[in-house]
Design an enzyme around this catalytic site. Structure first.
Site, mmCIF file in Angstrom:
data_model
loop_
_atom_site.group_PDB
_atom_site.id
_atom_site.type_symbol
_atom_site.label_atom_id
_atom_site.label_comp_id
_atom_site.label_asym_id
_atom_site.label_seq_id
_atom_site.Cartn_x
_atom_site.Cartn_y
_atom_site.Cartn_z
ATOM 1 N N LYS A 218 2.344 5.674 -0.527
ATOM 2 C CA LYS A 218 2.005 5.835 -1.946
ATOM 3 C C LYS A 218 2.905 6.916 -2.528
ATOM 4 O O LYS A 218 2.928 8.040 -2.027
ATOM 5 C CB LYS A 218 0.523 6.217 -2.088
ATOM 6 C CG LYS A 218 0.078 6.275 -3.540
ATOM 7 C CD LYS A 218 -1.429 6.374 -3.666
ATOM 8 C CE LYS A 218 -1.835 6.547 -5.130
ATOM 9 N NZ LYS A 218 -3.267 6.743 -5.288
ATOM 10 N N ARG B 298 -7.641 -6.104 -4.522
ATOM 11 C CA ARG B 298 -8.565 -5.562 -5.520
ATOM 12 C C ARG B 298 -9.246 -6.682 -6.293
ATOM 13 O O ARG B 298 -8.760 -7.816 -6.284
ATOM 14 C CB ARG B 298 -7.753 -4.694 -6.517
ATOM 15 C CG ARG B 298 -7.045 -3.550 -5.820
ATOM 16 C CD ARG B 298 -5.652 -3.320 -6.390
ATOM 17 N NE ARG B 298 -4.884 -2.426 -5.521
ATOM 18 C CZ ARG B 298 -4.865 -1.104 -5.613
ATOM 19 N NH1 ARG B 298 -5.520 -0.516 -6.580
ATOM 20 N NH2 ARG B 298 -4.180 -0.380 -4.761
ATOM 21 N N ASP C 227 -9.039 -2.803 -11.283
ATOM 22 C CA ASP C 227 -7.870 -2.746 -10.393
ATOM 23 C C ASP C 227 -8.029 -1.653 -9.333
ATOM 24 O O ASP C 227 -7.196 -1.545 -8.434
ATOM 25 C CB ASP C 227 -6.579 -2.526 -11.197
ATOM 26 C CG ASP C 227 -6.671 -1.344 -12.137
ATOM 27 O OD1 ASP C 227 -7.487 -1.396 -13.068
ATOM 28 O OD2 ASP C 227 -5.945 -0.346 -11.932
#
Ligand code: AMP
Ligand code: MG
Length: 488
Positions: A115, A185, A254
């Site tokens: 990330k 998601r 999301d």
């Protein structure tokens, strides 16, 4: 030495490639300038079967900092859409997250994701980076949640760097290696439904079933089973958030995991004083994602997911599944609160009005975590002055204790056993904002020692840790000046 790189060669999967390319884009991470290891989560490394020195291998270091990806690896970013603050936002996607592939551990696949590793086709106007402060918060909080028994993504390591990123001011970019059973998601399904690509919705559902619920593969009602699973597990996770006093802050669709895991740590916060209207995200002006709204928002989000499942499951069956949300939530929440209160034999009917026991905590500005931890010393026939002293109004304590005593009288276990059990469900330590803030300030000057110490502390939050006991106290006054927004 069992290096991650050798495990990657032998065991690294790319199950997403079973899906068409419309679900993801192949991407390459962008290298960080002078990356340095900030911290390694040895507990998770062990769970993944990695040697604790795995980052000493240059190839592994280069891989996990996004500097050099072996030729046969195929990193990807996923596309998704979502409802943000109740409004359809259209296409979003992994704008700064890159999944390297999956590791197989005891037959289960875990996504290994970077990330903050640079731009992707879904970055829109973003720089694909994450600042050190938000990375430290996610790193510590996901491990804290895991230790508290709350389903969540996890984090294997964190890197600091000299790559500049520009938010309100210039900061340094960091990367965390996020590990999750799934990064799919609610918004992944919504994406294809809203584009009227129903066969893509079906293929995605098939992929999730194949990966996580292979026993349902040839079951006629497998899509309904999947939807029901999401409903029930979302209810359970949110019940756990409410019982522990966790506020997610950005419950957009999301940011909701299809497995019900806690996902995407941004401006989250744990309750200090018990305040049902607590809003941890300073950008949430309407309080849509306030602490008390979370269960309701969970159901709102599941309704949005139901719309996305409407081509797979008949309407009446979706509604039937959605109706399971509230009772499941209440069952789990009531059970957890009963455990927190040390009540094993009190009927759920008696407990149905648990809010009545919580209300005085708000009026008396009592710290939620400290209150429950201290309650383990409560004596049915004692004065309980240390609890009484937490109340601003002693009459409120008298009333509260009268109600609590009525419940305790139905209990058959001894006070010693109740005490021990309560210490195992009421943590001494949670990740309060000022703790993360202290660790961030030190880390920004290159010192990760407090990140290391807090990680250890939060990985066993029910233990005493005498040398760290100042973190079990009420937050200092300056903590109220910390402002957490979506900027990350
Ligand atoms: P979040 O609020 O973190 O859940 O992010 C919402 C969307 O914005 C997701 O699609 C993210 O990937 C994207 N995003 C957030 N920050 C960045 C960034 N710095 N660069 C690119 N995309 C980002
Ligand atoms: Mg997100």
């Amino acid at each position: 030495m069992d290096l991650i790189s050798s495990r990657l060669e032998q065991h690294f999967f790319n199950s997403f490639f079973e899906l068409d390319e419309e679900y993801f884009s192949s991407v390459s991470p962008t290298a960080l300038k002078e990356p340095k290891v900030g911290n390694i989560n040895n507990l998770l490394a062990k769970d993944l079967g990695l040697d604790e020195n795995f980052l000493e291998n240059n190839q592994t270091f280069d891989l996990l900092t996004g500097s050099d990806i072996p030729r046969d690896m195929m990193p990807i970013s996923l596309v998704y859409s979502g409802h943000q603050f109740g409004v359809w936002a259209g296409q979003l996607g992994d704008g700064r997250a890159i999944t390297l592939g999956e590791l197989s551990v005891d037959g289960e696949l875990w996504d290994i994701q970077l990330k903050g590793a640079g731009t992707t086709p879904y970055s829109r106007f973003g720089d694909g980076r994450a600042v050190l402060r938000s990375s430290i918060r996610e790193y510590l909080c996901s491990e804290a949640m895991h230790a508290l028994g709350i389903p969540t993504t996890r984090a294997l390591c964190i890197f600091n760097s000299k790559t500049p990123v520009y938010r309100e001011s210039k900061e340094n970019a960091a990367v965390i290696c996020r590990v999750a059973r799934s990064h799919i998601r609610f918004g992944s399904f919504e994406h294809f439904h809203h584009r009227r690509e129903q066969s893509a919705v079906k293929n995605l559902a098939r992929y999730v079933i194949e990966r996580h619920f292979s026993k349902w593969k040839s079951d006629e009602s497998n899509y309904k089973k999947l939807f029901r699973f999401v409903v029930v597990n979302t209810a359970r996770t949110i019940a756990k958030w409410q019982a522990i006093g966790f506020s997610h802050g950005v419950m957009n669709t999301d940011n909701m995991s299809i497995l019900g895991d806690t996902l995407d740590y941004g401006p989250f916060g744990f309750l200090d004083e018990y305040k049902p209207k607590f809003v941890c995200n300073h950008s949430d002006h309407q309080g849509r994602y306030s602490f008390q709204n979370q269960p309701r928002i969970g159901l709102w989000n599941l309704n949005a997911l139901a719309v996305a499942f409407s081509s797979l499951v008949p309407h009446t069956e979706l509604v039937e599944c959605l109706k399971e949300y509230q009772p499941e939530y209440e069952n789990v929440y009531t059970r957890l609160m009963a455990e927190k209160l040390g009540l094993e034999h009190t009927s759920s009917k008696r407990l149905s009005n648990i809010e009545r026991l919580l209300e005085p905590l708000e009026k008396n500005k009592i710290d939620y975590c400290i209150f429950f931890r201290s309650l383990s010393d409560y004596k049915l026939t004692g004065e309980n002055n240390y609890i009484k002293d937490m109340f601003l109004y002693s009459k409120d304590f008298d009333k509260w204790s009268y109600e609590y005593n009525k419940l305790l009288k139905h209990e058959t276990v001894s006070e010693e056993i109740r005490h021990e059990k309560m210490l195992r469900v009421n943590p001494k330590y949670i990740l309060r904002n000022h703790m993360a803030q202290e660790a961030i300030i030190l880390a920004e000057s290159g010192d990760f020692s407090l990140v290391t110490d807090l990680l250890h502390l939060l990985q066993s939050p029910y233990d005493e840790h005498p040398s760290m006991s100042r973190y079990a106290l009420n937050p200092p006054n300056w903590a109220s000046t910390i402002s957490i927004s979506c900027s990350s």
